[in-house]
Write a protein that holds these residues in place. Structure first.
Motif, PDB file in Angstrom:
ATOM      1  N   HIS A 144       0.839  -1.204   0.000  1.00 33.01           N
ATOM      2  CA  HIS A 144       0.000   0.000   0.000  1.00 33.01           C
ATOM      3  C   HIS A 144       0.871   1.248   0.000  1.00 33.01           C
ATOM      4  O   HIS A 144       0.541   2.236  -0.666  1.00 33.01           O
ATOM      5  CB  HIS A 144      -0.928   0.000   1.209  1.00 33.01           C
ATOM      6  CG  HIS A 144      -1.971  -1.067   1.144  1.00 33.01           C
ATOM      7  ND1 HIS A 144      -2.896  -1.282   2.120  1.00 33.01           N
ATOM      8  CD2 HIS A 144      -2.204  -1.986   0.193  1.00 33.01           C
ATOM      9  CE1 HIS A 144      -3.668  -2.291   1.782  1.00 33.01           C
ATOM     10  NE2 HIS A 144      -3.263  -2.734   0.620  1.00 33.01           N
TER      11      HIS A 144
ATOM     12  N   ASN B   5      -7.466  -8.172  -0.829  1.00 35.22           N
ATOM     13  CA  ASN B   5      -7.835  -6.788  -0.568  1.00 35.22           C
ATOM     14  C   ASN B   5      -8.880  -6.392  -1.604  1.00 35.22           C
ATOM     15  O   ASN B   5      -8.590  -6.314  -2.797  1.00 35.22           O
ATOM     16  CB  ASN B   5      -6.586  -5.919  -0.692  1.00 35.22           C
ATOM     17  CG  ASN B   5      -6.877  -4.477  -0.400  1.00 35.22           C
ATOM     18  OD1 ASN B   5      -7.916  -3.957  -0.789  1.00 35.22           O
ATOM     19  ND2 ASN B   5      -5.978  -3.830   0.298  1.00 35.22           N
ATOM     20  N   LYS B   6     -10.100  -6.154  -1.141  1.00 33.19           N
ATOM     21  CA  LYS B   6     -11.215  -5.996  -2.067  1.00 33.19           C
ATOM     22  C   LYS B   6     -11.027  -4.788  -2.977  1.00 33.19           C
ATOM     23  O   LYS B   6     -11.250  -4.853  -4.188  1.00 33.19           O
ATOM     24  CB  LYS B   6     -12.513  -5.862  -1.279  1.00 33.19           C
ATOM     25  CG  LYS B   6     -13.715  -6.232  -2.096  1.00 33.19           C
ATOM     26  CD  LYS B   6     -14.960  -6.266  -1.259  1.00 33.19           C
ATOM     27  CE  LYS B   6     -16.169  -6.322  -2.156  1.00 33.19           C
ATOM     28  NZ  LYS B   6     -17.413  -6.165  -1.428  1.00 33.19           N
ATOM     29  N   PHE B   7     -10.558  -3.672  -2.409  1.00 29.94           N
ATOM     30  CA  PHE B   7     -10.420  -2.449  -3.201  1.00 29.94           C
ATOM     31  C   PHE B   7      -9.412  -2.653  -4.322  1.00 29.94           C
ATOM     32  O   PHE B   7      -9.676  -2.354  -5.486  1.00 29.94           O
ATOM     33  CB  PHE B   7     -10.001  -1.289  -2.301  1.00 29.94           C
ATOM     34  CG  PHE B   7      -9.766  -0.014  -3.054  1.00 29.94           C
ATOM     35  CD1 PHE B   7     -10.839   0.702  -3.555  1.00 29.94           C
ATOM     36  CD2 PHE B   7      -8.486   0.448  -3.289  1.00 29.94           C
ATOM     37  CE1 PHE B   7     -10.639   1.867  -4.263  1.00 29.94           C
ATOM     38  CE2 PHE B   7      -8.271   1.603  -4.000  1.00 29.94           C
ATOM     39  CZ  PHE B   7      -9.354   2.324  -4.484  1.00 29.94           C
ATOM     40  N   LEU B   8      -8.231  -3.196  -3.967  1.00 23.38           N
ATOM     41  CA  LEU B   8      -7.201  -3.399  -4.985  1.00 23.38           C
ATOM     42  C   LEU B   8      -7.643  -4.444  -5.999  1.00 23.38           C
ATOM     43  O   LEU B   8      -7.319  -4.350  -7.184  1.00 23.38           O
ATOM     44  CB  LEU B   8      -5.881  -3.818  -4.334  1.00 23.38           C
ATOM     45  CG  LEU B   8      -5.197  -2.747  -3.507  1.00 23.38           C
ATOM     46  CD1 LEU B   8      -3.900  -3.272  -2.951  1.00 23.38           C
ATOM     47  CD2 LEU B   8      -4.946  -1.519  -4.333  1.00 23.38           C
TER      48      LEU B   8
ATOM     49  N   LEU C 132      -9.631  -2.552  -8.308  1.00 25.83           N
ATOM     50  CA  LEU C 132      -8.818  -1.538  -8.986  1.00 25.83           C
ATOM     51  C   LEU C 132      -8.016  -2.132 -10.145  1.00 25.83           C
ATOM     52  O   LEU C 132      -7.822  -1.485 -11.165  1.00 25.83           O
ATOM     53  CB  LEU C 132      -7.876  -0.883  -7.972  1.00 25.83           C
ATOM     54  CG  LEU C 132      -7.046   0.295  -8.470  1.00 25.83           C
ATOM     55  CD1 LEU C 132      -7.954   1.471  -8.738  1.00 25.83           C
ATOM     56  CD2 LEU C 132      -5.988   0.678  -7.458  1.00 25.83           C
TER      57      LEU C 132
END
Lengths: 170, 345
Positions: free
Chosen positions: A30, B78-81, B84
């Protein structure tokens, strides 16, 4: 407030916000992704300064190549918050002191800013590729060549270090 | 003021953007159909011929199928990534079309409309910037999948694209030395007046073509999704339309890189052996678009032809070709170009 100032403020918030996110996020992947966002915001600043060449080179070299390699290495190492060793007390203290000193310098620089005029309006064409090229290859050709020799030697050094294992095995 | 706004220009550009994006999507859609037909012809089969006349509705059926499939997001990702990844793949695939000159000027309602969304100062470098960002979609998606096969695919994609970007960049530098401009529009105008760039840069074109195959992850360079080693490569964990986006982005990339090759080396919207100035500007512009599309169709066919003819490389062969053959060749090409420019000066 005009449009340029608005864009400037937006880009600055984006740059600073993602820089803070980069430092504070737990996962190294991240952090790398936030750093890419920072580079994009900075490229936006370059475009505001009419330095289109710098903006696009910043994206090609930093966001497009170096950060891909960063991401590559971080993904390969599979770093996690659990496996990360906890730094000892003394190191943390040193970090706080150096960080505080940097903050002091930055704050004193910020104090001097003229808030009335936030952005430069007529920035000229210094950053356009033609002007930049003429400058680099006419006025600054010797420093340019010296730095390229420096890069070349760094490249050769990297190759030599990378080859070390192969010769040790035989 | 740096950012001045002209309303007519904004509307004109908005329409152009919508037209260009939807045209690229439709062309990419029918490229998937063409791929299956070409594969069938090369393998002596009939290919899809059930949906609609000649199977022409097949891409619609494929799209509908992908939309209605169950969507599965892995538990530990990781749901967002994860979302994305395919979104970025689509975005970077579409972004390049912004600086391509699709044709000369059209004259409508008393306005001169340039058939190029924007002619930015840095031109070709913008294409490079977007191409170098293209790998993020694959890398982020593969990492967020939390699957070792996906991760291997993503790492392969990253190292492959970085390696081939170098040779592509150096071959492009030689081209820039010949043309002396970064603007794609300016390059097309030069080629209309003189010879096509393929005559001046044959080796550069060959290197560029090979690198374009590698950048699009097309066979023989499709190691990121080598199914017999990595199951599905970087999109192993993807299902439904997210998988569709990854696959579709490949076809858009193919279309866009065909357009770029046609523009850089084959005269763009120039009609060969014909002087466009003898026609009225509107007809010339439309014929120019047709000429560009004909060149693009040829390149897309070439992409497919190679895919169904040449088997996949081994990974060490891929790296050997990139670093030990293409980069020295590209460097030689650059030196030779520089020397001949100096000689003929």
């Amino acid at each position: 407030m005009n449009l340029t100032t608005l864009v400037f403020i937006l880009l600055s918030v984006m740059a600073i916000g993602s820089a803070i996110m980069m430092i504070s996020s737990k996962s190294p992947v991240h952090s790398v992704l936030w750093l890419i966002v920072v580079f994009f915001a900075i490229s936006g600043h370059y475009i505001l300064l009419n330095a289109q060449f710098l903006a696009i080179v910043n994206i090609i070299v930093y966001a497009g190549a170096i950060m891909v390699l960063f991401l590559f290495v971080v993904m390969l190492m599979n770093l996690n918050a659990e496996t990360e060793p906890v730094k000892n007390y003394r190191l943390q203290l040193v970090g706080v002191i150096t960080g505080g000193a940097l903050l002091l310098v930055l704050v004193s620089a910020v104090m001097k800013i003229d808030v009335e005029q936030l952005v430069e309006m007529k920035v000229g064409d210094q950053g356009l590729i033609k002007v930049l090229g003429m400058n680099l290859f006419k006025n600054y050709v010797v420093p340019f060549e010296i730095s390229s020799v420096l890069f070349l030697s760094a490249m050769i050094g990297a190759v030599v270090i990378g080859k070390k294992d192969e010769t040790a095995n035989h | 003021m740096l950012l001045a706004i002209d309303l007519g220009l904004v509307i004109e550009k908005l329409i152009l953007i919508v037209v260009v994006i939807s045209a690229s999507l439709v062309i990419a859609m029918y490229t998937t159909f063409a791929e299956r037909k070409v594969a069938a012809i090369l393998q002596d089969r009939r290919g899809p011929n059930r949906a609609g006349p000649f199977g022409l509705l097949q891409p619609l059926a494929d799209g509908l199928k992908l939309f209605f499939k169950e969507e599965i997001i892995p538990n530990f990702s990781n749901k967002f990534l994860f979302i994305l990844g395919p979104a970025l793949a689509m975005l970077t695939a579409m972004m390049t079309s912004a600086i391509i000159p699709w044709g000369n000027k059209l004259e409508l309602f008393g306005r001169e409309i340039s058939l190029q969304i924007t002619d930015v100062n840095v031109g070709v470098l913008y294409v490079f910037g977007v191409v170098s960002l293209g790998v993020y979609g694959i890398m982020i998606g593969s990492w967020a999948s939390n699957n070792k096969f996906s991760l291997m695919g993503g790492l392969r994609a990253a190292s492959q694209i970085i390696s081939y970007e170098l040779a592509m960049g150096i071959s492009m530098i030689a081209l820039l030395m010949v043309t002396g401009t970064l603007s794609l529009k300016e390059m097309v105008v030069q080629q209309q007046a003189g010879y096509w760039n393929i005559v001046k840069q044959p080796l550069g074109f060959l290197i560029f073509l090979i690198c374009a195959f590698a950048e699009c992850n097309r066979t023989p360079f499709d190691l990121p999704e080598a199914e017999n080693e990595l199951i599905g490569g970087y999109h192993t964990e993807y299902s439904s339309m997210k998988l569709g986006f990854f696959l579709f982005a490949e076809y858009i990339n193919m279309f866009v890189s065909s357009v770029i090759m046609a523009t850089l080396f084959f005269g763009g919207y120039d009609i060969p052996f014909f002087n466009e100035a003898t026609l009225s500007p509107n007809i010339a512009a439309i014929l120019g678009i047709v000429a560009l599309m004909a060149k693009v169709v040829f390149f897309i066919f070439l992409f497919m032809w190679v895919r169904w003819t040449i088997p996949r490389f081994r990974y060490d062969q891929l790296m050997h070709l990139g670093w030990r053959i293409l980069i020295p060749l590209a460097l030689f090409n650059m030196l030779a170009t520089g020397a001949s420019i100096l000689y003929f000066q």
